[in-house]
Design a protein around this motif. Structure first.
Motif, short mmCIF file in Angstrom:
data_model
loop_
_atom_site.label_atom_id
_atom_site.label_comp_id
_atom_site.label_asym_id
_atom_site.label_seq_id
_atom_site.Cartn_x
_atom_site.Cartn_y
_atom_site.Cartn_z
N THR A 45 31.76 46.81 40.79
CA THR A 45 33.06 46.74 40.14
C THR A 45 34.14 47.20 41.11
OG1 THR A 45 32.97 49.01 39.31
CG2 THR A 45 31.97 47.29 37.93
N ALA A 46 35.40 46.94 40.75
CA ALA A 46 36.51 47.39 41.58
C ALA A 46 36.52 48.92 41.69
CB ALA A 46 37.84 46.89 41.00
N ARG A 49 41.79 52.29 42.60
CA ARG A 49 41.19 51.10 41.99
C ARG A 49 42.13 49.91 42.10
NH1 ARG A 49 41.13 47.94 37.78
NH2 ARG A 49 39.15 47.20 36.89
N ALA A 56 41.90 48.44 45.58
CA ALA A 56 40.63 47.72 45.72
C ALA A 56 40.68 46.39 44.99
CB ALA A 56 39.48 48.57 45.19
N GLN A 57 41.30 46.39 43.80
CA GLN A 57 41.40 45.15 43.01
C GLN A 57 42.19 44.09 43.77
OE1 GLN A 57 40.06 44.64 39.58
NE2 GLN A 57 40.28 42.68 40.64
N LEU A 85 39.98 42.69 46.55
CA LEU A 85 38.90 41.88 45.98
C LEU A 85 39.43 40.54 45.48
CD1 LEU A 85 37.04 44.73 44.10
CD2 LEU A 85 36.10 43.38 45.99
N SER A 86 40.58 40.55 44.84
CA SER A 86 41.17 39.30 44.34
C SER A 86 41.48 38.36 45.50
CB SER A 86 42.45 39.60 43.55
OG SER A 86 42.16 40.35 42.39
N TYR A 139 31.72 42.10 41.56
CA TYR A 139 31.96 41.33 42.78
C TYR A 139 30.76 41.42 43.70
CZ TYR A 139 36.76 41.75 41.09
OH TYR A 139 37.88 41.70 40.31
#
Length: 224
Positions: A170-171, A182, A185-186, A189-190, A214
């Motif tokens: 997860t994020a 977070r 990180a999101q 990741l996106s 992810y």
């Protein structure tokens, strides 16, 4: 963003305008407005319809498209047969996000539109941006640079955290592993999902609430 991005095409050649409408309509996430054939009509259409993106020619019957571009206050690509360096420089000075010289292929415009959609998604945030986030968004406007571009230290750290994990993460788990918030990180990741380096899946935890997980994409399309 959930709604399609709306595109206004400005070209006095009816057949060319309809062709570009077809190109835009074929691009997922985009809708073409009725095209207009001149600078005055373009200014009115922008005021009335508030498009997300304008595709404008240089040679228009009433105005030079580059003069119109300066006053539109909307994202724009220049699509024109004008191939002189001064026109290109002027278009960029006046805010054009891309310059495509006619004739160009549907694939070329589609690639630029996909990049623009990624650019918009990366900047569709209420959070403050750091420099890396800005650079990442701007890179989307030049997709030919994407494949071999160098990654930032933070981006590499996010990928390494995913690679080290035996299971999709997860994020929040990535944030803890790398040492960042977070939300940061999101964002990374996106971006990695957008470029196809990372896969994302929605899974339900023990609380019954769904969460995104992810994992690095394996060669051939599957995730680890």
């Amino acid at each position: 963003m959930t709604e399609d991005l709306r595109v206004l095409i400005v070209d006095d050649d009816f057949h060319v305008a309809r062709l570009h409408v077809a190109y835009v309509e074929e691009a997922p996430g985009f809708t073409a407005l009725d095209p207009v054939g001149g600078g005055e009509a373009a200014a009115r259409a922008v005021q009335t319809h508030r498009p997300d993106l304008v595709l404008i020619d240089v040679y228009l019957p009433d105005w030079n498209g580059l003069d119109i571009l300066r006053g539109l206050d909307v994202d724009a690509f220049v699509l024109s047969a004008a191939s002189d360096a001064e026109s290109v420089r002027k278009a960029i000075r006046r805010g054009a996000l891309a310059y495509l010289i006619k004739p160009f292929s549907a694939d070329m415009l589609a690639e630029r539109l996909r990049g623009y959609a990624r650019y918009r998604r990366l900047l569709d945030t209420e959070n403050a941006l750091d420099q890396e986030a800005v650079e990442r968004a701007l890179r989307q406007l030049h997709p030919s640079d994407g494949g071999g571009r160098p990654r930032s230290v933070t981006e590499r750290a996010v990928l390494e955290a995913l690679t080290r994990s035996a299971q999709p993460s997860t994020a929040a788990e990535v944030a803890a592993a790398v040492g960042m918030s977070r939300a940061t990180a999101q964002r990374y990741l996106s971006s990695l999902v957008e470029e196809g380096t990372v896969d994302v899946a929605l899974r339900y935890g023990t609380t019954g609430r769904p969460e995104h997980q992810y994992a690095p994409r394996r060669p051939g399309g599957g995730s680890s």
